[in-house]
Design an enzyme around this catalytic site. Structure first.
Site, PDB file in Angstrom:
ATOM      1  N   ASP A 110      21.955  -3.687   1.372  1.00  0.00           N
ATOM      2  CA  ASP A 110      20.512  -3.848   1.325  1.00  0.00           C
ATOM      3  C   ASP A 110      20.052  -4.954   2.272  1.00  0.00           C
ATOM      4  O   ASP A 110      20.853  -5.637   2.890  1.00  0.00           O
ATOM      5  CB  ASP A 110      20.041  -4.134  -0.108  1.00  0.00           C
ATOM      6  CG  ASP A 110      20.877  -5.231  -0.762  1.00  0.00           C
ATOM      7  OD1 ASP A 110      21.634  -5.916  -0.064  1.00  0.00           O
ATOM      8  OD2 ASP A 110      20.755  -5.390  -1.989  1.00  0.00           O
ATOM      9  N   HIS A 111      18.747  -5.096   2.381  1.00  0.00           N
ATOM     10  CA  HIS A 111      18.105  -6.112   3.211  1.00  0.00           C
ATOM     11  C   HIS A 111      17.233  -6.986   2.313  1.00  0.00           C
ATOM     12  O   HIS A 111      16.755  -6.536   1.267  1.00  0.00           O
ATOM     13  CB  HIS A 111      17.226  -5.450   4.281  1.00  0.00           C
ATOM     14  CG  HIS A 111      17.997  -4.671   5.297  1.00  0.00           C
ATOM     15  ND1 HIS A 111      18.149  -5.089   6.598  1.00  0.00           N
ATOM     16  CD2 HIS A 111      18.659  -3.497   5.209  1.00  0.00           C
ATOM     17  CE1 HIS A 111      18.868  -4.209   7.265  1.00  0.00           C
ATOM     18  NE2 HIS A 111      19.192  -3.224   6.437  1.00  0.00           N
ATOM     19  N   PRO A 112      16.996  -8.225   2.700  1.00  0.00           N
ATOM     20  CA  PRO A 112      16.107  -9.079   1.889  1.00  0.00           C
ATOM     21  C   PRO A 112      14.663  -8.581   1.986  1.00  0.00           C
ATOM     22  O   PRO A 112      14.167  -8.289   3.075  1.00  0.00           O
ATOM     23  CB  PRO A 112      16.265 -10.460   2.542  1.00  0.00           C
ATOM     24  CG  PRO A 112      16.696 -10.178   3.941  1.00  0.00           C
ATOM     25  CD  PRO A 112      17.517  -8.926   3.888  1.00  0.00           C
ATOM     26  N   CYS A 138      12.839  -8.634   7.206  1.00  0.00           N
ATOM     27  CA  CYS A 138      14.013  -8.077   6.527  1.00  0.00           C
ATOM     28  C   CYS A 138      15.107  -7.702   7.520  1.00  0.00           C
ATOM     29  O   CYS A 138      16.073  -7.052   7.165  1.00  0.00           O
ATOM     30  CB  CYS A 138      13.616  -6.873   5.663  1.00  0.00           C
ATOM     31  SG  CYS A 138      12.983  -5.463   6.589  1.00  0.00           S
ATOM     32  N   TYR A 166      20.265 -12.853   8.623  1.00  0.00           N
ATOM     33  CA  TYR A 166      21.582 -13.141   8.048  1.00  0.00           C
ATOM     34  C   TYR A 166      22.733 -12.904   9.016  1.00  0.00           C
ATOM     35  O   TYR A 166      23.813 -13.454   8.831  1.00  0.00           O
ATOM     36  CB  TYR A 166      21.797 -12.354   6.746  1.00  0.00           C
ATOM     37  CG  TYR A 166      21.479 -10.880   6.814  1.00  0.00           C
ATOM     38  CD1 TYR A 166      22.465  -9.945   7.097  1.00  0.00           C
ATOM     39  CD2 TYR A 166      20.184 -10.418   6.565  1.00  0.00           C
ATOM     40  CE1 TYR A 166      22.184  -8.598   7.155  1.00  0.00           C
ATOM     41  CE2 TYR A 166      19.888  -9.073   6.610  1.00  0.00           C
ATOM     42  CZ  TYR A 166      20.885  -8.153   6.914  1.00  0.00           C
ATOM     43  OH  TYR A 166      20.592  -6.827   6.977  1.00  0.00           O
TER      44      TYR A 166
END
Length: 205
Positions: free
Chosen positions: A72-74, A80, A85
């Site tokens: 997933d992504h933030p 995002c 990261y």
């Protein structure tokens, strides 16, 4: 000689394997990507499966192009994108966000014994498929699935039971997936020919 081995997984060409362990008689299909995964005995995935941060039970049947534990992504931040990261890929003076990757890895998906996941299905992070569950092709599973239940659709919903609840409970109690290789071989004709109920009557489940 059988092509599958009790000691060495059968990994087809073009696979990417990272930090994963495999039980006896496991097969990983061509082009599959397995990261931070555990495969129980006799489980397999077909071509181009993408499995991350997942514990797979014994005798799991995973069809081609299945994705389990999709990363997933933030979503709570202003962006995002990877640059948040995977920052070291973009700047020489930036480091990757190790905490983000640790959190992602902790969101384990669990797949029970004797399960069947159809082609192109997706199992989201932190979802548990109960023993004996079946996921229809193309389904997107966002919530836990009860044992011996068949789900389909996007998002996946219960279609019907694979076995009645009492039979399912008895099969789980019998735990045939923990039998030895020789015991499984001896019972093979009965696995092939008997209904689940008849099998339970014979084997004391």
């Amino acid at each position: 000689m059988p092509r599958l081995s009790a000691t060495t997984p059968f990994i087809h060409p073009e696979c990417e394997i990272t930090d994963s362990t495999f039980g006896a008689f496991v097969e990983i299909g061509k082009g599959s990507r397995i990261a931070h995964g555990i495969f129980g005995d006799y489980s397999y995935c077909d071509r181009y499966a993408d499995i991350a941060n997942a514990e797979i039970g014994k005798f799991a049947n995973i069809a081609a192009f299945v994705r389990i534990g999709a990363t997933d992504h933030p979503l709570h931040t202003a962006a995002c994108h990877h640059f948040l990261y995977r920052s070291a890929d973009y700047w020489d003076d930036a480091t990757n966000d190790d905490a983000f990757f640790a959190h992602r890895k902790s969101r384990t998906a669990y797949v029970g014994h004797d399960t069947w996941i159809g082609a192109g299905a997706m199992i989201k992070p932190e979802v548990t498929l109960g023993h004996g569950a079946v996921v229809a092709a193309g389904a997107v599973v966002t919530k836990d699935v009860e044992p011996y239940t068949i789900v389909a659709g996007t998002p996946a919903k219960t279609l019907r039971l694979r076995q009645p609840r009492d039979i399912a409970e008895r099969l789980i109690a019998l735990g045939w997936w923990d039998w030895s290789h020789d015991t499984l071989r001896a019972a093979l004709p009965d696995f092939r020919m008997m209904t689940a109920a008849a099998f339970l009557e014979k084997y004391g489940g």
